[in-house]
Scaffold this active site. Structure first.
Site, PDB file in Angstrom:
ATOM      1  N   TYR A 185     106.882  93.451 -45.675  1.00 11.85           N
ATOM      2  CA  TYR A 185     106.829  92.002 -45.914  1.00 11.85           C
ATOM      3  C   TYR A 185     105.455  91.472 -45.540  1.00 11.85           C
ATOM      4  CZ  TYR A 185     107.575  87.002 -45.045  1.00 11.85           C
ATOM      5  OH  TYR A 185     107.467  85.643 -45.025  1.00 11.85           O
ATOM      6  N   SER A 186     104.886  90.658 -46.413  1.00 10.43           N
ATOM      7  CA  SER A 186     103.571  90.053 -46.181  1.00 10.43           C
ATOM      8  C   SER A 186     102.549  91.166 -45.927  1.00 10.43           C
ATOM      9  CB  SER A 186     103.659  89.060 -45.019  1.00 10.43           C
ATOM     10  OG  SER A 186     102.509  88.266 -44.932  1.00 10.43           O
ATOM     11  N   SER A 187     101.726  91.048 -44.878  1.00 10.06           N
ATOM     12  CA  SER A 187     100.734  92.097 -44.640  1.00 10.06           C
ATOM     13  C   SER A 187     101.381  93.421 -44.261  1.00 10.06           C
ATOM     14  CB  SER A 187      99.749  91.658 -43.559  1.00 10.06           C
ATOM     15  OG  SER A 187     100.404  91.420 -42.334  1.00 10.06           O
ATOM     16  N   SER A 214     103.193  90.666 -50.663  1.00  7.83           N
ATOM     17  CA  SER A 214     102.160  91.347 -49.877  1.00  7.83           C
ATOM     18  C   SER A 214     100.782  91.161 -50.506  1.00  7.83           C
ATOM     19  CB  SER A 214     102.471  92.843 -49.764  1.00  7.83           C
ATOM     20  OG  SER A 214     103.657  93.047 -49.041  1.00  7.83           O
TER      21      SER A 214
END
Length: 365
Positions: A185-187, A214
């Site tokens: 998730y995300s970075s 991401s």
């Protein structure tokens, strides 16, 4: 858990119950009560584990309490009785001494399906995957990786290579061989993609790489890893932001101000020091820097991209880093945080189940 209140049994449960009451600000705690059902959250979890470790070591005679009660165990078995049992079990103590014990959080350890391994966002916390776990079928194991550096005495990873090696050691302790199913998730998607690449290069099969909104490393700007920006984000996350003069945005708090505000806000008077605040910011900054400086390698794993349309920044596309025809992309009408919200969790679970090898609807708890 049972709906009726059951009194804590024995001196260990009774002492731990007192600590839970003090940390959570509740009048009573039963042996089957859940920490999170009583209002617990990430920061309170840190304070509770620290208080219980201190009491277990100094009052109850458990010299190795810090190894027996890592934060991961509270997240996985969050009842008072389970915490007391953890203290008394030699087998569990030996298992907790493993190097990965503080890294891998079993949000749901049991189940007949292949496990899904989720990689934390820049904050480092694993709790963000709780809603998704509850929306998935009860026989779907879900393990979440939580960053080093969040607990006292821990240092954040100093390279993406060391993070990936550490995380893969933890993953292999649960699933020694593939096919693997990874989600970031995300970075956290940057680390998940690096893990998938490393597994493929080692000859292992990666059956799914799912990236939730991401960014590509090149899209992470310098400001996002700036200490002041991270302090501002932490304040906003816990509802501490306030407008400055003439409606201008409030300046970022100092670590000491963040700690003070949290004690009077989200932590409701619980001890939270400047050092605690700096540890959170230091960990998030380290993760951001490692992600920003990483150079992704090609990975042939099937790629599932889920992107949030309600954002001001560009929607990054990872498809050039896998083989042609192996990318599926879904753009959803939510913001970045909405991707892991309770509201979207059933839809997200359905999409993942389809790519995990079944198109059946998720079972609701």
């Amino acid at each position: 858990p049972p709906s009726s209140f059951v009194e804590p049994q024995g001196p260990i449960e009774q002492r731990l119950a007192t600590l839970w009451q003090q940390t959570l600000g509740v009048t009573r705690v039963g042996r089957h009560d859940s920490f999170f059902d009583l209002g617990g959250h990430s920061l309170l979890a840190i304070r509770l584990v620290q208080a219980c470790v201190r009491a277990a070591r100094e009052e109850l005679g458990f010299a190795d309490a810090e190894d027996i009660l890592p934060l991961a165990h509270l997240l996985a078995t969050p009842t008072l009785a389970a915490m007391a049992q953890r203290l008394q079990s030699d087998a569990l103590q030996a298992a907790a001494a493993a190097p990965h014990a503080r890294l891998l959080v079993p949000l749901r350890a049991g189940g007949s399906r292949p496990p899904l391994f989720c990689v934390h966002p820049q904050s480092g916390w694993a709790l963000c995957f709780s809603a998704l776990t509850q929306a998935l079928p009860t026989d779907q194991p879900v393990w979440a990786l939580q960053a080093r550096g969040l607990m006292p005495g821990e240092a954040p990873h100093d390279s993406m290579a060391s993070m990936v090696a550490d995380y893969l050691q933890a993953v292999r302790s649960v699933q020694p061989t593939g096919p693997y199913h990874l989600l970031g998730y995300s970075s956290g998607g940057i680390a998940a993609q690096a893990m998938a690449s490393a597994l493929a290069e080692a000859g292992e099969q990666v059956a799914l790489l799912a990236l939730l909104d991401s960014p590509l490393p090149a899209s992470i700007d310098a400001q996002s890893v700036d200490e002041k920006t991270l302090l501002q984000a932490a304040a906003a996350h816990f509802g501490l932001s306030a407008a400055g003069a003439k409606g201008t945005p409030a300046p970022p708090p100092t670590p000491a101000e963040l700690a003070s505000d949290l004690q009077h806000g989200a932590l409701a008077g619980q001890p939270f020091t400047e050092a605690d605040g700096m540890r959170l910011i230091r960990t998030a900054r380290a993760i951001g820097l490692l992600s920003r400086n990483h150079q992704p390698r090609l990975c042939a794993a099937p790629l599932l991209q889920l992107r949030a349309l309600r954002r001001t920044s560009v929607l990054d596309d990872w498809s050039a880093l896998t083989m042609p025809g192996r990318t599926t992309t879904h753009d959803l009408d939510v913001d970045h945080d909405g991707l892991i919200s309770t509201t979207l969790a059933p839809a997200l679970a359905s999409l993942l189940l389809h790519h995990l090898g079944t198109s059946e609807s998720p079972l609701q708890p």
